[in-house]
Structures are given as structure tokens and as C-alpha cells.
Enzyme design. Structure first.
Site, PDB file in Angstrom:
ATOM      1  N   SER A 185       0.837  -1.187   0.000  1.00  9.01           N
ATOM      2  CA  SER A 185       0.000   0.000   0.000  1.00  9.01           C
ATOM      3  C   SER A 185       0.882   1.251   0.000  1.00  9.01           C
ATOM      4  CB  SER A 185      -0.966  -0.046   1.190  1.00  9.01           C
ATOM      5  OG  SER A 185      -1.984   0.905   1.040  1.00  9.01           O
ATOM      6  N   GLU A 320      -8.884  -5.583  -4.362  1.00 11.51           N
ATOM      7  CA  GLU A 320      -8.313  -4.598  -3.437  1.00 11.51           C
ATOM      8  C   GLU A 320      -9.366  -3.719  -2.773  1.00 11.51           C
ATOM      9  OE1 GLU A 320      -5.076  -4.095  -2.678  1.00 11.51           O
ATOM     10  OE2 GLU A 320      -3.889  -4.965  -4.299  1.00 11.51           O
ATOM     11  N   HIS A 414      -7.658  -5.706  -0.158  1.00  5.70           N
ATOM     12  CA  HIS A 414      -6.418  -4.996   0.156  1.00  5.70           C
ATOM     13  C   HIS A 414      -5.870  -5.468   1.497  1.00  5.70           C
ATOM     14  CE1 HIS A 414      -3.756  -1.534  -0.353  1.00  5.70           C
ATOM     15  NE2 HIS A 414      -4.006  -1.147   0.882  1.00  5.70           N
TER      16      HIS A 414
END
Length: 497
Positions: A185, A320, A414
Site C-alpha cells: 500500500s 483490493e 487490500h
């Protein structure tokens, strides 16, 4: 057993468990307090005697995650000034010339730390890797554009940590010329940016970008709008002197309030048309193109050959954006009528709704939105990064993590892969994975990361020269795909110049 290691600033004493020695909370830079809060990182002050390194050090000042994410993402907060610290795990039997991996955590550049239990480096050290995890300044302190202060202080912290590793990692048995920097991320975005900038050259030889992007930078003028809004709420000037005089808790609270407002109304006319608002308001604080550390979009530098000598592993999870949309109720509330205009508001073609519906029978409008936005913010930036790196001769590999969690409809969301990468499917990872995550898949994913750190090859086909292999991690079977989803992904604009 309490092993002791001699470092450039002094001695540290760690602990040994199950054949792995750990050294926690070692300062790699001086505490950024007082006048230094917005300054570039400085070396830590040397200490006398032996410093205890058996407990995690302080974490960077941050507001914590908002509900419901505070129940899904482990994020311990530890008070203290010496939060520019790092942790090291290494095989207890010692040795030398071991591969090194340096972890940069995620958290939208305003949350997270190296004390998250999922990031425990025990398994990497067990498998012959020296694992280092570093904190860096977050939010306004790390990434706000502040008059009288250098920009990109959080990135400067990361470079300082990598420099510390180069100087000190041999004391832990590591090879300073065999360093892999990896992150997820915001950490992955940091890694992609570090690949592109001269200041980080020579500090690592391999890189892993998990759910990241080489396009996550803001224009200085846009980022300055956020700083001015925070300063306005605090009643001070948006300068290092003005903001530096504010009580830390008030500063963090004000930046959190501005971040919440931006998420609710990411108005491009107010927050910057092409950078801050383009992220949907999720990341009000980003690295910025400052003309010094970062001179242009990192992707463009990579297209022109930056990082061609760095081995690259990059990829995403399959779904995600379900992490950002399912818990908040966005997917459940979306209707077929609202989907096309929602895409328009996001700057996307409304025709994507029909394209994705044709290839995904049974998907609800909310599921379609999550799939489209996932490709916009994660899949296509990853494709562009891999294409750019491979086009200059860089050694590139691409993965997709497809195993689906049963927790709250999150699917392959995610951050789901983190417990598998670290082979740490414990209580913290289970917040996302649930209690029945397959250990066999963790064995497989973790082994690929270790292999890449050791050899530059994770174990599947190299990306580039017309080949587009993607290793899809799943359970009960992972497999290599050749150019997956060509029809859908061809609908996206991939021109990068």
C-alpha cells in the site's frame, strides 16, 4: 539468551526465541521533536553502555484508524519520542552474507508502524533472511508541504533507515549488497518511488511493490492546500515554526479532521484536480514532486531507465477495493442506475459498467464498482509499473493474490496477503483472513518472497519482451496465467507519456 550487537551508535541487547534473535526499537535517526519535528532526519545520538532492544519502540504520531477499520486492521500505538526506529530479526546461529529484507509498512501515509504483529520477522529469519522493519514519519509531519521545512520528510526517513541498514546490517550477519526493500500500500508506493530517485540509488538491489503504484505523488501546490487547511483549524501559520509550536495531539487531531472531510468530499477544485482528489480522498498526505528529491512522476523516471538494474516483484490482491467499500456499506448501497454516474464522478468511463457486467455474470452493481475501482487504483498502475520496468531491460515478475477471505464479504481484499507474506497467520492477521486461512498458501507465498530476496527470482516466468505471465496465488491451487483478463484490461488507457 540475550545476544549483544555493536552498532555505529552503541551496543544493543536483544532476545532469542526458537533459533531467531530479535532486536527491537533501535533508533536509526534522532528523535524528531521540538524544532526538529519538520527537519530532515539526523543521525541518532550515540549512547553509553548496552541499550535494551527487547520491546517494540514508539510508533509515529497518528490518529489511528476510524471505525470500522479499527476492528479490521491491527495498529498498536506506542507513545515516545524515538519513533524513528527499526526492528531486526536474524538467525540466532549467526553467519554472514545473508540476504536482507527491509519492510516499509502501509497505512495511507498516515497510519501504521513496524510494531504490527503481522509484520513479525521470525519466519524470514528462520528461513535465512535478515528482516528489518522501519517506522517513518506520517501525515503532516512526514508528508505535509510546510514552509521552512524540506518536503518528503517521510521518504527522507526511509532513505535514512536504508542508509542505517547499509552501515550496520553486517553486524547482524546481513549482506549490505544484497538488500530487498519491500512494502504494501503506502509502503509499496514508497518502494516504487524509491526505485525512481537518485538519492536512494545503491541502497537496495531488489524491490517488492505490493498493492502499490509508481504514480502516487502530489503536486506541491495541491499538497499545500491540505497543510493550509490543517493550520487554519489550529489557528497558526502553515510554517515549520507555526505548526512546530502546536501540541502534538492537537496537530494529529486536526489532520485527522481534515482527512475525514476530504474523504467525504474530495472536491478537485478545493483539493487539487489531479493529485490529492484523484485518490478519492483516501490519501490527503502523499510524497510530492518537490524538484529536489522527486523531480517528476516516478513512473516516467522508470520508463526512462531509473531502476533498470533493480530486480522487481510487483502485484496486487484480486479485489483490493473491497476493503474500502464493503465495510462502509458502499457496495451494498450501489444500484444499477447509480453505477454509471458514480463512475463519471470518479473520472472513469460509464461504459466500463457494461464491459465488466458482461464478463462477471451474477455480480451486483456494488461488486462491479469494487472491481472497476480496484483496476483503476491498483491493477492498472501495477501493469504500467511492470511494463515500464521490463521495457528498459529490468528483471520483473508479477503476481496476483486471489484467495478470498470469508470475513464480512471482504473477498481477496487490500492487505489480505500480509499474513501470508510474513507467514504470520496469527490473531492480528485473522482480523482480515478469518480463523481458517490456509497455512499451505502462507508456506507458498512466503517461500516466493524468500526466494526472490535470495536469488532475484520468485519461481515463475519473467515479465516482459512480449510475455505477460502472472502467478495467481490461491488455495487449493496456485497457477501461472499468461496475460490474464486481456479484454477487460485493454479497455483502460495505458499510455504513460
Amino acid at each position: 539468551m540475550q545476544p549483544t550487537v555493536v552498532l555505529s551508535a552503541g551496543k544493543v541487547r536483544g532476545s532469542t526465541v526458537d533459533g531467531v534473535s530479535s532486536f527491537l526499537g533501535i533508533p536509526y535517526a534522532a528523535a524528531p521533536t521540538g524544532a526538529a519535528a519538520f527537519a530532515a532526519p539526523r543521525p541518532p545520538a550515540p549512547w553509553d553502555g548496552v541499550r535494551d532492544a527487547t520491546a517494540y519502540g514508539p510508533t509515529a504520531p497518528q490518529p489511528g484508524y476510524d471505525p470500522p477499520y479499527d476492528r479490521l486492521l491491527a495498529n498498536p500505538l506506542i507513545d515516545g519520542a524515538d519513533y524513528l526506529n527499526l526492528n531486526v530479526w536474524t538467525p540466532a546461529e549467526g553467519g554472514e552474507g545473508l540476504p536482507v529484507m527491509v519492510w516499509l509498512h502501509g497505512g495511507a501515509f498516515r497510519n501504521g508502524s513496524n510494531a504490527v504483529p503481522t509484520y513479525d520477522g521470525q519466519a524470514f529469519a528462520r528461513d535465512g533472511v535478515v528482516l528489518v522493519s522501519a517506522n517513518y514519519r506520517l501525515g503532516l509531519l512526514g508528508f505535509g508541504v510546510v514552509e521552512g521545512a524540506p518536503a518528503n520528510r517521510g521518504l527522507l526517513d526511509q532513505i535514512a533507515a536504508l542508509s542505517w541498514v547499509r552501515e550496520n546490517v553486517a553486524a547482524f550477519g546481513g549482506d549490505p549488497d544484497q538488500v530487498t526493500v519491500f512494502g504494501e500500500s503506502a509502503g509499496g508506493m514508497s518502494v516504487a518511488t524509491l526505485i525512481s530517485i537518485p538519492a536512494a540509488r545503491g541502497l537496495f538491489q531488489r524491490a517488492i511493490v505490493q498493492s502499490g503504484s509508481a504514480e502516487a505523488v502530489a503536486e506541491q501546490a495541491d499538497a499545500a492546500l491540505v497543510t493550509r487547511e490543517v493550520a487554519k483549524r489550529l489557528g497558526v501559520e502553515p510554517t515549520a515554526e507555526g505548526l512546530g509550536g502546536v501540541e502534538l495531539a492537537k496537530l494529529v487531531a486536526a489532520q485527522g479532521a481534515v482527512a475525514s472531510e476530504l474523504r467525504a468530499q474530495p472536491d478537485p477544485l478545493r483539493w487539487g484536480r489531479t493529485t490529492i482528489a484523484a485518490g478519492g480522498g483516501i490519501m490527503p498526505f502523499l510524497p510530492v514532486i518537490d524538484g529536489e528529491l522527486i523531480t517528476r512522476l516516478p513512473l516516467h523516471a522508470i520508463i526512462d531507465g531509473a531502476g533498470r538494474d533493480i530486480d522487481l516483484l510487483t502485484g496486487t490482491t484480486s479485489e483490493e477495493f473491497r476493503l474500502f467499500m464493503v465495510p462502509s456499506g458502499i457496495t451494498a448501497a450501489m444500484t444499477a442506475e447509480a453505477l454509471p454516474p458514480t463512475l463519471v464522478r470518479l473520472g472513469l468511463s460509464p461504459e466500463l459498467a457494461a464491459v465488466y457486467a458482461a464478463g462477471r455474470p451474477g455480480y451486483s452493481p456494488g461488486d462491479l464498482l469494487a472491481a472497476i475501482v480496484t483496476d483503476n487504483f491498483f491493477t492498472m498502475p501495477t501493469v504500467r509499473l511492470a511494463d515500464a520496468h521490463a521495457s528498459t531491460g529490468g528483471k520483473s515478475f508479477v503476481y496476483e493474490f486471489a484467495w478470498r477471505s470469508a470475513v464480512g464479504g471482504l473477498g481477496a481484499c487490500h492487505a489480505l496477503e500480509l499474513g501470508f507474506v510474513f507467514d504470520s497467520l496469527g490473531e492480528a492477521a485473522a482480523l482480515l483472513t478469518g480463523p481458517d486461512a490456509p497455512q499451505e498458501l502462507a508456506d507458498e507465498v512466503h517461500a516466493a518472497w524468500v526466494a526472490f530476496a535470495k536469488t532475484g527470482d520468485p519461481g515463475w516466468g519473467r515479465y516482459g519482451n512480449g510475455a505477460r505471465p502472472v502467478l495467481r496465488f490461491d488455495h487449493p491451487e496456485s497457477r501461472q496465467l499468461e496475460n490474464p483478463r486481456p479484454d477487460e484490461l485493454a479497455r483502460w488507457t495505458v499510455e504513460t507519456h
